[in-house]
Motif scaffolding. Structure first.
Motif, PDB file in Angstrom:
ATOM      1  N   ASN A  25      42.727  24.198  35.216  1.00 30.93           N
ATOM      2  CA  ASN A  25      41.896  25.388  35.126  1.00 30.93           C
ATOM      3  C   ASN A  25      40.411  25.012  35.084  1.00 30.93           C
ATOM      4  O   ASN A  25      39.696  25.191  36.056  1.00 30.93           O
ATOM      5  CB  ASN A  25      42.294  26.213  33.903  1.00 30.93           C
ATOM      6  CG  ASN A  25      41.651  27.581  33.879  1.00 30.93           C
ATOM      7  OD1 ASN A  25      40.928  27.953  34.788  1.00 30.93           O
ATOM      8  ND2 ASN A  25      41.906  28.344  32.822  1.00 30.93           N
ATOM      9  N   TYR A  26      39.949  24.470  33.963  1.00 26.14           N
ATOM     10  CA  TYR A  26      38.566  24.017  33.885  1.00 26.14           C
ATOM     11  C   TYR A  26      38.424  23.000  32.771  1.00 26.14           C
ATOM     12  O   TYR A  26      39.298  22.856  31.903  1.00 26.14           O
ATOM     13  CB  TYR A  26      37.597  25.182  33.688  1.00 26.14           C
ATOM     14  CG  TYR A  26      37.648  25.846  32.314  1.00 26.14           C
ATOM     15  CD1 TYR A  26      36.960  25.311  31.225  1.00 26.14           C
ATOM     16  CD2 TYR A  26      38.350  27.036  32.120  1.00 26.14           C
ATOM     17  CE1 TYR A  26      36.993  25.929  29.980  1.00 26.14           C
ATOM     18  CE2 TYR A  26      38.375  27.652  30.885  1.00 26.14           C
ATOM     19  CZ  TYR A  26      37.704  27.090  29.824  1.00 26.14           C
ATOM     20  OH  TYR A  26      37.738  27.704  28.589  1.00 26.14           O
ATOM     21  N   THR A 198      34.960  34.173  42.179  1.00 22.05           N
ATOM     22  CA  THR A 198      36.367  33.789  42.179  1.00 22.05           C
ATOM     23  C   THR A 198      36.701  33.346  43.598  1.00 22.05           C
ATOM     24  O   THR A 198      36.568  34.133  44.534  1.00 22.05           O
ATOM     25  CB  THR A 198      37.289  34.961  41.791  1.00 22.05           C
ATOM     26  OG1 THR A 198      36.827  35.543  40.577  1.00 22.05           O
ATOM     27  CG2 THR A 198      38.720  34.486  41.594  1.00 22.05           C
ATOM     28  N   ASP A 217      36.324  30.859  33.541  1.00 24.42           N
ATOM     29  CA  ASP A 217      37.506  31.704  33.351  1.00 24.42           C
ATOM     30  C   ASP A 217      37.279  32.720  32.225  1.00 24.42           C
ATOM     31  O   ASP A 217      38.155  32.969  31.394  1.00 24.42           O
ATOM     32  CB  ASP A 217      38.744  30.848  33.080  1.00 24.42           C
ATOM     33  CG  ASP A 217      40.019  31.581  33.464  1.00 24.42           C
ATOM     34  OD1 ASP A 217      39.948  32.522  34.268  1.00 24.42           O
ATOM     35  OD2 ASP A 217      41.097  31.211  32.949  1.00 24.42           O
ATOM     36  N   ASN A 218      36.060  33.287  32.203  1.00 20.25           N
ATOM     37  CA  ASN A 218      35.615  34.289  31.231  1.00 20.25           C
ATOM     38  C   ASN A 218      35.447  33.745  29.814  1.00 20.25           C
ATOM     39  O   ASN A 218      35.380  34.518  28.852  1.00 20.25           O
ATOM     40  CB  ASN A 218      36.515  35.529  31.233  1.00 20.25           C
ATOM     41  CG  ASN A 218      36.067  36.542  32.265  1.00 20.25           C
ATOM     42  OD1 ASN A 218      34.947  36.484  32.768  1.00 20.25           O
ATOM     43  ND2 ASN A 218      36.928  37.499  32.588  1.00 20.25           N
ATOM     44  N   TYR A 234      40.153  29.207  41.988  1.00 19.35           N
ATOM     45  CA  TYR A 234      40.305  30.547  41.399  1.00 19.35           C
ATOM     46  C   TYR A 234      39.854  30.640  39.944  1.00 19.35           C
ATOM     47  O   TYR A 234      40.055  31.677  39.316  1.00 19.35           O
ATOM     48  CB  TYR A 234      41.747  31.044  41.540  1.00 19.35           C
ATOM     49  CG  TYR A 234      42.172  31.179  42.977  1.00 19.35           C
ATOM     50  CD1 TYR A 234      41.677  32.197  43.781  1.00 19.35           C
ATOM     51  CD2 TYR A 234      43.049  30.264  43.548  1.00 19.35           C
ATOM     52  CE1 TYR A 234      42.047  32.314  45.111  1.00 19.35           C
ATOM     53  CE2 TYR A 234      43.423  30.360  44.883  1.00 19.35           C
ATOM     54  CZ  TYR A 234      42.917  31.394  45.657  1.00 19.35           C
ATOM     55  OH  TYR A 234      43.276  31.483  46.979  1.00 19.35           O
ATOM     56  N   CYS A 235      39.248  29.590  39.406  1.00 16.51           N
ATOM     57  CA  CYS A 235      38.640  29.701  38.077  1.00 16.51           C
ATOM     58  C   CYS A 235      37.398  30.582  38.183  1.00 16.51           C
ATOM     59  O   CYS A 235      36.490  30.296  38.974  1.00 16.51           O
ATOM     60  CB  CYS A 235      38.263  28.317  37.558  1.00 16.51           C
ATOM     61  SG  CYS A 235      37.333  28.334  36.008  1.00 16.51           S
ATOM     62  N   LEU A 236      37.344  31.668  37.400  1.00 15.72           N
ATOM     63  CA  LEU A 236      36.148  32.500  37.376  1.00 15.72           C
ATOM     64  C   LEU A 236      34.961  31.652  36.941  1.00 15.72           C
ATOM     65  O   LEU A 236      35.087  30.823  36.025  1.00 15.72           O
ATOM     66  CB  LEU A 236      36.322  33.678  36.423  1.00 15.72           C
ATOM     67  CG  LEU A 236      37.114  34.893  36.945  1.00 15.72           C
ATOM     68  CD1 LEU A 236      38.581  34.547  37.134  1.00 15.72           C
ATOM     69  CD2 LEU A 236      36.965  36.061  35.985  1.00 15.72           C
ATOM     70  N   GLN A 237      33.809  31.877  37.585  1.00 14.71           N
ATOM     71  CA  GLN A 237      32.672  31.001  37.290  1.00 14.71           C
ATOM     72  C   GLN A 237      31.347  31.681  37.615  1.00 14.71           C
ATOM     73  O   GLN A 237      31.226  32.412  38.600  1.00 14.71           O
ATOM     74  CB  GLN A 237      32.786  29.698  38.079  1.00 14.71           C
ATOM     75  CG  GLN A 237      32.912  29.908  39.571  1.00 14.71           C
ATOM     76  CD  GLN A 237      33.407  28.661  40.269  1.00 14.71           C
ATOM     77  OE1 GLN A 237      32.599  27.919  40.811  1.00 14.71           O
ATOM     78  NE2 GLN A 237      34.705  28.435  40.265  1.00 14.71           N
TER      79      GLN A 237
END
Length: 261
Positions: A25-26, A198, A217-218, A234-237
């Motif tokens: 994920n991150y 995303t 990822d928020n 697809y990790c929100l950033q």
């Protein structure tokens, strides 16, 4: 120039870390707590492996401190693997096979598959710091990458999505022969991304200057010079600069290829 230190923690303080590791994920990896890795071929160098497939990345990122006689004379890279080096600070002689380049701070070299990278510190008896990258190359029929070397100070400033206070620099050509690129993104104080992104691309980012807040990822994280961030697909950033200095980082991005089934 301390990339490997123990200025915080036992016995002077409590054992604590800003690091956050969420595999696949991150990850946020600060300077404090970095450890040295033995990587064959690197002589008189302190090497830390940051991202790798064990974290969830399709690439490997490193921070390398080359001591005054630091070098890699064996050649870095292997069949089917592309490599990239960026000089954070110092002066380095870098070679792609028989082609030699003198890289000062801000200089870089990309080696396509089939070209070994050779490195030697030439910083007048002082350390040099490098950001190093490797990745398996994804071939595309009819297109081939080439050796690329330059310095970021020679590159065009591009307004990121039309924002005059967020500047992008593309370090590699946009030609389809390249399946990745390296960029430097710089935010003036108070500037930010226009929205939370995303996307399928993954990033490995090393912060060169300043400080900011980064959405991963928020989860909002304070970040600063010397920190490293891994962002999976697809990790929100998104991020914004804080303080009175520009907030900038170098980062990799896979590109120019369709998604595989």
């Amino acid at each position: 120039m301390g990339y490997f230190n123990n200025n915080t923690g036992y016995p002077k303080d409590l054992l604590a870390s800003r690091a956050v590791i969420k595999r696949e994920n991150y990850a946020l990896i600060p300077t404090d707590g970095l450890v040295k890795n033995i990587v064959p071929g690197f002589e008189e160098c302190d090497v830390t492996i940051l991202s790798s497939p064990k974290l969830g990345a399709s690439f490997v990122d490193y921070i390398v401190t080359m001591q005054p006689n630091g070098r890699n004379e064996a050649g870095y890279g292997e069949a089917g693997v592309e490599t990239f080096v960026y000089v954070i600070d110092g002066n380095v002689k870098a070679s792609a096979g028989a082609q030699a380049f003198n890289l000062s701070t801000g200089g870089y070299l990309y080696c396509p598959p089939g070209k070994l990278m050779y490195l030697k510190n030439e910083n007048g008896g002082k350390n040099s710091q490098l950001f190093l990258y490797k990745r398996k190359y994804s071939p595309l029929a009819g297109h081939e990458p080439i050796v690329v070397s330059d310095n970021v100070n020679n590159l065009e400033n591009i307004q990121y999505e039309g924002m005059s206070n967020v500047i992008l620099k593309d370090l590699l050509p946009k030609d389809l022969g390249f399946d990745m690129n390296m960029h430097i993104l710089s935010f003036e104080p108070g500037a930010s991304h226009g929205y939370i992104e995303t996307h399928i691309q993954e990033h490995g980012a090393y912060i060169l200057t300043g400080a900011g807040m980064y959405n991963l990822d928020n989860d909002w994280m304070p970040v600063k010079k010397g920190d490293y961030i891994f962002m999976a697909a697809y990790c929100l950033q998104a991020g914004y600069a804080v303080g009175d200095q520009p907030f900038s980082y170098i980062y990799s991005k896979d590109c120019n290829r369709d998604a595989e089934l």
